[in-house]
Design an enzyme around this catalytic site. Structure first.
Site, PDB file in Angstrom:
ATOM      1  N   HIS A  67       0.851  -1.198   0.000  1.00  0.00           N
ATOM      2  CA  HIS A  67       0.000   0.000   0.000  1.00  0.00           C
ATOM      3  C   HIS A  67       0.882   1.241   0.000  1.00  0.00           C
ATOM      4  CE1 HIS A  67      -2.257   3.188   2.319  1.00  0.00           C
ATOM      5  NE2 HIS A  67      -3.089   2.948   1.312  1.00  0.00           N
ATOM      6  N   SER A  68       0.620   2.187  -0.904  1.00  0.00           N
ATOM      7  CA  SER A  68       1.302   3.482  -0.936  1.00  0.00           C
ATOM      8  C   SER A  68       2.811   3.288  -1.107  1.00  0.00           C
ATOM      9  CB  SER A  68       0.945   4.272   0.320  1.00  0.00           C
ATOM     10  OG  SER A  68       1.243   5.629   0.175  1.00  0.00           O
TER      11      SER A  68
END
Length: 226
Positions: A67-68
């Site tokens: 994520h990210s």
């Protein structure tokens, strides 16, 4: 960034309920491992966090979910442990090429955040609206370029999940638009904010289950926002 494996708690439990083995990771120098930050944690350290677990737990055919900033980490881990990784899933995440850093891929808005460092100058402060468990994040990890030995051609399935509900312009729109035109990728757009594991857990769970259960290599594009 700034968070730990605990931010995937709901998704982790749901995946385990479907019979999957799930190993959520907190990176060195962050969250409950923040006491290790001063050892000089950088992107290489975080990649090794993943590859070390793959080796120690004797994991093969792994589906790595990032994520990210985590997109930087799973890309490097897939390059360094090619015999242990089957699929990559980027959840509103960076998709780096060789020689690119997180800083290179971030917008000016993110740059301003990255420069808000703690007194020691070696870590980025968590934003005010982050989970109260969030901690500062090693600055070196966003500045260090990723070095890849290959082209990740061994990865059978690559999925990108785009968060279409940012309150401000998303720094990931360009990557999503590029990948949705690439037949080598499966793409999805969900009507949630950046933290899709919180904003759209049911939809994200479905995507993760498809990637883990099917593994057929068939490409699909599910772009309409849900």
């Amino acid at each position: 960034m700034c968070h730990g494996g605990w931010c995937f708690e709901e998704i982790t439990e749901r995946l385990r309920g479907h019979g999957h083995r799930v190993v959520p990771l907190t990176l060195t120098g962050v969250g409950e491992r923040s006491h290790l930050r001063h050892a000089g944690a950088n992107l290489d350290t975080h990649i090794e966090d993943v590859t070390a677990v793959l080796s120690a737990e004797n994991i093969h055919d792994a589906v790595l979910v990032g994520h990210s900033y985590g997109g930087m980490v799973i890309t490097g881990a897939a390059d360094r442990a090619p015999d242990r990784v089957k699929s990559l899933i980027y959840v509103d995440a960076m998709v780096p090429g060789n020689g690119e850093s997180c800083w290179d891929l971030a917008s000016e808005q993110e740059h301003r955040w990255y420069l808000d460092v703690v007194e020691s100058g070696d870590a980025i402060r968590p934003l005010p609206f982050f989970d109260p468990r969030a901690t500062s994040h090693p600055l070196a990890s966003v500045l260090q370029p990723l070095r890849l030995a290959g082209d990740l051609a061994h990865i059978r399935d690559r999925t990108y999940v785009y968060a279409a509900g940012w309150a401000t312009p998303s720094p990931f729109t360009a990557a999503y638009e590029r990948l949705r035109a690439d037949p080598g990728w499966t793409t999805h757009a969900l009507a949630g904010g950046h933290n899709l594991m919180r904003d759209a857990p049911a939809e994200l769970l479905r995507i993760l289950l498809e990637a883990a259960d099917l593994g057929t290599g068939a490409r699909q594009h599910a772009d309409p926002v849900r």
